[in-house]
Motif scaffolding. Structure first.
Motif, PDB file in Angstrom:
ATOM      1  N   GLU A  50      -8.029  12.443   2.272  1.00 30.97           N
ATOM      2  CA  GLU A  50      -7.504  13.290   3.362  1.00 30.97           C
ATOM      3  C   GLU A  50      -7.690  12.614   4.733  1.00 30.97           C
ATOM      4  N   GLY A  51      -6.650  12.594   5.545  1.00 28.42           N
ATOM      5  CA  GLY A  51      -6.757  12.066   6.913  1.00 28.42           C
ATOM      6  C   GLY A  51      -6.492  10.572   7.037  1.00 28.42           C
ATOM      7  N   PHE A  52      -6.448   9.831   5.912  1.00 31.37           N
ATOM      8  CA  PHE A  52      -6.158   8.399   5.951  1.00 31.37           C
ATOM      9  C   PHE A  52      -4.644   8.187   6.049  1.00 31.37           C
ATOM     10  N   VAL A  53      -4.231   7.148   6.783  1.00 31.47           N
ATOM     11  CA  VAL A  53      -2.792   6.864   6.887  1.00 31.47           C
ATOM     12  C   VAL A  53      -2.516   5.393   6.588  1.00 31.47           C
ATOM     13  N   VAL A  54      -1.263   5.102   6.305  1.00 28.98           N
ATOM     14  CA  VAL A  54      -0.834   3.721   6.026  1.00 28.98           C
ATOM     15  C   VAL A  54       0.104   3.279   7.141  1.00 28.98           C
ATOM     16  N   SER A  98      -8.606   4.687   8.285  1.00 32.16           N
ATOM     17  CA  SER A  98      -9.439   5.859   7.973  1.00 32.16           C
ATOM     18  C   SER A  98      -9.228   6.968   8.998  1.00 32.16           C
ATOM     19  N   ASP A  99      -9.757   8.144   8.681  1.00 29.75           N
ATOM     20  CA  ASP A  99      -9.563   9.291   9.578  1.00 29.75           C
ATOM     21  C   ASP A  99     -10.201   9.076  10.954  1.00 29.75           C
ATOM     22  N   ASP A 100     -11.155   8.114  11.040  1.00 33.96           N
ATOM     23  CA  ASP A 100     -11.717   7.832  12.368  1.00 33.96           C
ATOM     24  C   ASP A 100     -11.162   6.526  12.955  1.00 33.96           C
ATOM     25  N   GLY A 101     -10.000   6.089  12.454  1.00 35.11           N
ATOM     26  CA  GLY A 101      -9.263   4.984  13.066  1.00 35.11           C
ATOM     27  C   GLY A 101      -9.689   3.583  12.650  1.00 35.11           C
ATOM     28  N   ARG A 102     -10.592   3.452  11.661  1.00 32.19           N
ATOM     29  CA  ARG A 102     -11.011   2.104  11.237  1.00 32.19           C
ATOM     30  C   ARG A 102     -10.094   1.559  10.137  1.00 32.19           C
ATOM     31  N   VAL A 103     -10.007   0.218  10.102  1.00 27.86           N
ATOM     32  CA  VAL A 103      -9.216  -0.397   9.027  1.00 27.86           C
ATOM     33  C   VAL A 103     -10.037  -0.307   7.741  1.00 27.86           C
ATOM     34  N   ALA A 104      -9.493   0.398   6.749  1.00 30.37           N
ATOM     35  CA  ALA A 104     -10.226   0.626   5.500  1.00 30.37           C
ATOM     36  C   ALA A 104      -9.712  -0.269   4.370  1.00 30.37           C
ATOM     37  N   GLY A 105      -8.407  -0.556   4.394  1.00 35.39           N
ATOM     38  CA  GLY A 105      -7.814  -1.353   3.314  1.00 35.39           C
ATOM     39  C   GLY A 105      -6.689  -2.221   3.834  1.00 35.39           C
ATOM     40  N   LEU A 106      -6.465  -3.312   3.112  1.00 35.09           N
ATOM     41  CA  LEU A 106      -5.415  -4.273   3.514  1.00 35.09           C
ATOM     42  C   LEU A 106      -4.730  -4.796   2.264  1.00 35.09           C
ATOM     43  N   SER A 107      -3.415  -4.907   2.322  1.00 36.71           N
ATOM     44  CA  SER A 107      -2.694  -5.593   1.249  1.00 36.71           C
ATOM     45  C   SER A 107      -1.496  -6.309   1.843  1.00 36.71           C
ATOM     46  N   TRP A 108      -1.196  -7.489   1.305  1.00 39.52           N
ATOM     47  CA  TRP A 108      -0.054  -8.273   1.790  1.00 39.52           C
ATOM     48  C   TRP A 108       1.094  -8.123   0.808  1.00 39.52           C
ATOM     49  N   VAL A 109       2.274  -7.900   1.349  1.00 41.43           N
ATOM     50  CA  VAL A 109       3.450  -7.767   0.487  1.00 41.43           C
ATOM     51  C   VAL A 109       4.322  -9.010   0.649  1.00 41.43           C
TER      52      VAL A 109
END
Ligand SMILES: CC(C)(COP(=O)(O)OP(=O)(O)OC[C@H]1O[C@@H](n2cnc3c(N)ncnc32)[C@H](O)[C@@H]1OP(=O)(O)O)[C@@H](O)C(=O)NCCC(=O)NCCS
Length: 254
Positions: A54-58, A100-111
């Motif tokens: 909840e609260g995480f965005v891409v 993350s919901d507090d604005g930190r980079v939580a995950g990364l993937s390259w396409v």
């Protein structure tokens, strides 16, 4: 010295001595790495959904994210620098982030589209409707919370807007957490790849298991195309694409 040579010849015969010599100075082969290739058909009706917490965005990363991306280090992924980012983006490779919901980079993937770098000069040429995930990483403090599966699930919804119908990704055979993460998303093993060093050369061998032939195209698309001559590389790629269009099975038939 001469008597030792005579002794060895007597013991092994001339042919045996020749074999021993080849063994000593002949090519040395070593398996440097084994990868499992996974694929998923994005049009599959039963594609598992793993939503982010909840609260995480891409969102797509920009050059302003490099400092945060640099923190996402692991033994299995490249360390991101401004140079890596610029080179990849110039080649059409897109970095995507889970925030993350507090604005930190939580995950990364390259396409990657068009091609995926493998090892040395080798790359896998991708059909137009296939993309590749590479260097997927979750920040250390957020691992085990479904961040990578959530990010990749969402990319599975975003990429079809650009005509992508299937995704492939490769995972080191020993990287258990990664195997688990993609298996939860419905990715299935479609090939195995060995990186072999033979003396000073690196050789990439792709093997598609017998049975389902949907991803048989992968063996034909491994190329040593990273030549210093960009024109030669472009020509080779154009030829391969023509061959692929006329010959191989489209991956959506899974
Ligand atoms: C692989 C990685 C991206 C997974 O990201 P994540 O956001 O933590 O993903 P998940 O939360 O789904 O956790 C991974 C799964 O693996 C499991 N797992 C973790 N460590 C494990 C291990 N050593 N052995 C087996 N399973 C393991 C977790 O329990 C979880 O499964 P579960 O949901 O059934 O409990 C993350 O571990 C990572 O960044 N690793 C370093 C970089 C890397 O290896 N990238 C892959 C390059 S191909």
């Amino acid at each position: 010295m001469l008597s030792r040579v005579r002794d060895v010849v007597r013991r092994h015969g001339l042919r045996g001595v020749a074999h021993l010599a080849v063994d000593r100075v002949g090519p040395r082969q070593r398996v440097a790495a084994v990868y499992v290739w996974y694929a998923i058909d994005l049009e599959r009706a039963d594609r598992p959904q793993n939503p982010l917490p909840e609260g995480f965005v891409v969102r797509e990363a920009t050059i302003a994210d490099v400092a945060s991306m640099q923190q996402m280090t692991s033994a299995h992924t490249v360390t991101i620098t401004e140079e890596v980012m610029r080179e990849r983006v110039l080649n059409g490779v897109k970095p995507w982030l889970a925030i993350s919901d507090d604005g930190r980079v939580a995950g990364l993937s390259w396409v990657f589209t068009r091609s995926l770098p493998l090892r040395g000069r080798y790359e896998l040429v991708l059909p137009d409707d296939v993309a590749g995930f590479e260097d997927t990483v979750t920040s250390r403090e957020m691992r085990g919370r479904g961040i990578a599966p959530g990010l990749l699930t969402q990319l599975g919804d975003i990429l079809p807007r650009d005509g992508v119908r299937a995704i492939v990704t490769r995972i080191d055979v020993d990287n258990a957490a990664s195997h688990r993460a993609v298996q939860k998303l419905g990715f299935e093993e479609c090939a195995r790849m060995r990186v072999v060093t033979r003396d000073w050369r690196t050789i990439v061998q792709m093997v598609v298991p017998p049975g389902d032939r949907s991803y048989a195209w992968m063996t034909g698309q491994v190329e040593r195309t990273r030549s210093p001559n960009p024109l030669g590389r472009a020509l080779r790629r154009a030829t391969t694409r023509r061959d692929a269009a006329s010959g191989s099975e489209p991956p959506r038939e899974r």
